[in-house]
Scaffold this active site. Structure first.
Site, PDB file in Angstrom:
ATOM      1  N   MET A  14       0.668  -1.046   0.156  1.00 33.28           N
ATOM      2  CA  MET A  14       0.079   0.145   0.019  1.00 33.28           C
ATOM      3  C   MET A  14       0.897   1.107   0.044  1.00 33.28           C
ATOM      4  O   MET A  14       1.274   1.658   1.117  1.00 33.28           O
ATOM      5  CB  MET A  14      -0.787   0.039   1.359  1.00 33.28           C
ATOM      6  CG  MET A  14      -1.871  -1.175   1.128  1.00 33.28           C
ATOM      7  SD  MET A  14      -2.801  -1.314   2.687  1.00 33.28           S
ATOM      8  CE  MET A  14      -1.593  -1.614   3.718  1.00 33.28           C
ATOM      9  N   GLY A  15       1.232   1.658  -1.140  1.00 34.69           N
ATOM     10  CA  GLY A  15       2.112   2.954  -1.169  1.00 34.69           C
ATOM     11  C   GLY A  15       1.534   3.860  -0.326  1.00 34.69           C
ATOM     12  O   GLY A  15       2.185   4.038   0.800  1.00 34.69           O
ATOM     13  N   THR A  16       0.280   4.288  -0.713  1.00 38.92           N
ATOM     14  CA  THR A  16      -0.530   5.060   0.470  1.00 38.92           C
ATOM     15  C   THR A  16      -0.031   6.451   0.863  1.00 38.92           C
ATOM     16  O   THR A  16       1.009   6.865   1.059  1.00 38.92           O
ATOM     17  CB  THR A  16      -0.439   4.173   1.851  1.00 38.92           C
ATOM     18  OG1 THR A  16      -0.999   2.906   1.311  1.00 38.92           O
ATOM     19  CG2 THR A  16      -1.529   4.709   2.605  1.00 38.92           C
ATOM     20  N   THR A  17      -1.236   7.127   1.217  1.00 41.93           N
ATOM     21  CA  THR A  17      -1.182   8.152   2.059  1.00 41.93           C
ATOM     22  C   THR A  17      -2.078   7.942   3.363  1.00 41.93           C
ATOM     23  O   THR A  17      -3.206   7.762   3.029  1.00 41.93           O
ATOM     24  CB  THR A  17      -1.560   9.517   1.458  1.00 41.93           C
ATOM     25  OG1 THR A  17      -0.900   9.433   0.124  1.00 41.93           O
ATOM     26  CG2 THR A  17      -1.493  10.632   2.142  1.00 41.93           C
TER      27      THR A  17
END
Lengths: 301, 245
Positions: A14-17
């Site tokens: 989950m690369g994610t922010t």
């Protein structure tokens, strides 16, 4: 055939922010919804904000598998703890449990967590648990690859004692900004607000979000744009005499001087027409500026 | 006897220090380009993103360019190398025009020239880190081809680079047919670009569509596509399965 496109055996990450923010009376947790396998988006509508108990939630980032298993263990232990305690678990206890798992398995795990919740003793609290298992209680926390783009934003925009609406708008704006610049973040913005009254989930698809720099209003199709016709030309410019017969023209990205390729004259091009830039009309006959060349001259076929 | 010191032999099989810069890995990259033949010519589509690793750094990069009178090129991969290729093509077209003989290079010839450049650079272990789509029409003949950094080249009724091969080509295999109208072609390309926007991490929601016909080249203004997120399954995906996706 291309080198390095989707490595379908790459770990699901989950690369994610992810974001957690306290406000006057509770907390707001926010996250994007993109889960990727290498460069491929495996899930464009993931839910990264996971329930641990009725009053404590967790934002997950990093390895999807690692964060899922950690959250499953924390939920399991918290459930037993709640039964033994006879009342809802506190946010601090939930955070500490997550910390123990992250710290004691630091060599094997690759997951960053943000825990947020509300309890009757301390009110709304946010705890950040980055890689390695450090536990930090913070007024707000940001994590995931997209958070790199938000440090400056929060330095400027964060303030103590916001209202619930202000906090939620801040979180949505921040995740949206990160999505604009981080390739590993994307999709929709999900938020979870927790306070004494309970929990509210929200969902913001991209049409509900603002447009940032260099982003354009989404359209159904190019065909709609073409059929609505051209806007009025800029004042002070007259149309190129060959405008109706010449079918070779470029649409400029910014309405600065572009070269008419067919006739090689420095006409300013706007929308779907060619207009003479009076300052350049003396250069009509031959070579243009930049990387251009005279290959069709007036009067020749 | 030679009293003058002679320079030690500097033999290097790979290259000397006087090498020009070689691209070992790309820095600023463009993602997929998709191209199709249609009734009147060729249509190309590409977004305007220039990624810097995982950062979507530049969002107004023009990756579709006209070449001469009869061709259109779309470039993906390292943007600086694509700009270099455009310089080579400008020189090529210039030389062609200087003959002033009424003949002009067609798309097949430009594609071949590009293929030679790409393959020869690959043989010197100093590739131009790009995948290119080259399309055009000359004397009523439509042409659409592709060539990449290792010199692999071919032509077809529909081509794509990068993720486009995996996501767009299947759609095109299913829905492309001879004699697509301009409108049908645009709608088909937009369908491909939308899927790429959902599923390619380096895609950016700002694209251009270019068309080339016997009459000439048109490149559309930049525009964005609508995306669809209002599926009920998306609103609460983990209800009843806490902790999952």
């Amino acid at each position: 055939m291309d080198v390095s496109t989707g490595d379908f055996n790459a770990p699901h990450s989950m690369g994610t922010t992810i974001i957690g923010v306290t406000y006057n009376g509770g907390v707001v947790l926010g996250a994007d919804s993109r889960t990727s396998t290498g460069m491929y988006v495996a899930n464009r509508a993931s839910d990264k904000i996971t329930k641990l108990t009725d009053n404590v939630y967790l934002c997950r980032s990093g390895s999807a598998a690692d964060s899922q298993i950690v959250s499953d263990y924390v939920r399991y232990f918290l459930h037993q703890h709640t039964i033994q305690l006879g009342q809802p678990a506190t946010v601090k206890v939930a955070a500490n449990l997550a910390r123990l798992l992250s710290y004691n398995n630091k060599n094997m795990l690759q997951t960053g967590l943000i825990i947020g919740g509300w309890d009757k003793y301390e009110g709304g609290k946010i705890y950040g648990i980055p890689l390695g298992g450090t536990l930090l209680e913070q007024p707000f926390a940001i994590g995931g690859s997209g958070s790199s783009y938000l440090y400056g934003f929060f330095d400027q925009a964060w303030k103590e004692g916001m209202t619930r609406e202000e906090a939620e708008q801040l979180v949505v704006k921040a995740v949206s900004l990160a999505i604009a610049r981080d390739g590993a973040s994307g999709g929709v913005v999900r938020t979870v607000t927790i306070n004494s009254e309970g929990v509210t989930r929200n969902f913001y698809p991209s049409d509900k979000l603002s447009l940032w720099h260099e982003e354009l209003e989404p359209q159904n199709s190019l065909l709609d744009i073409l059929s609505t016709g051209s806007p009025e030309p800029m004042t002070g410019l007259s149309p190129c005499p060959r405008k109706d017969t010449c079918k070779t023209f470029l649409f400029p990205v910014h309405s600065t001087r572009n070269l008419c390729l067919k006739y090689q004259c420095s006409y300013t091009l706007i929308s779907n027409g060619c207009y003479i830039n009076p300052a350049m009309s003396s250069q009509e006959s031959g070579t243009g500026t930049g990387r251009n060349f005279a290959y069709v001259r007036e009067g020749q076929t | 006897m030679n009293s003058v010191d002679s320079k030690p032999a500097t033999s290097s099989l790979i290259g000397s220090e006087a090498d020009s810069q070689r691209t070992l890995y790309p820095y600023v990259t463009g993602t997929s380009v998709v191209g199709i033949k249609y009734k009147d010519g060729i249509l190309l589509a590409a977004d305007m993103g220039g990624s810097y690793g995982s950062t979507l750094r530049y969002k107004s990069v023009e990756r579709l360019k006209p070449v001469g009178k009869h061709s259109l090129i779309g470039g993906s991969g390292e943007i600086s190398d694509f700009q270099e290729i455009m310089r080579y093509l400008d020189d090529l077209i210039l030389s062609d025009n200087m003959w002033d003989d009424g003949n002009s290079l067609g798309p097949k010839e430009v594609h071949n020239y590009l293929t030679r450049i790409m393959y020869n650079r690959r043989n010197k272990f100093n590739p131009l880190w790009n995948s290119l789509v080259l399309g055009g029409v000359k004397n009523g003949q439509k042409y659409l081809g592709t060539v990449n950094m290792i010199g692999v080249h071919y032509e077809d009724n529909h081509v794509a680079t990068g993720f486009g091969n995996h996501l767009a080509r299947p759609l095109l295999r299913d829905e492309w047919h001879e004699n697509l109208t301009f409108e049908e072609g645009v709608i088909l390309l937009e369908k491909c670009m939308r899927v790429l926007l959902y599923r390619d991490r380096s895609a950016v929601n700002k694209l251009q569509i270019a068309k080339i016909t016997e009459e000439g080249v048109t490149i559309s203004p930049p525009y964005a596509l609508k995306t669809f997120w209002n599926f009920s399954a998306f609103e609460n995906p983990t209800l009843g399965a806490e902790g999952s996706w």
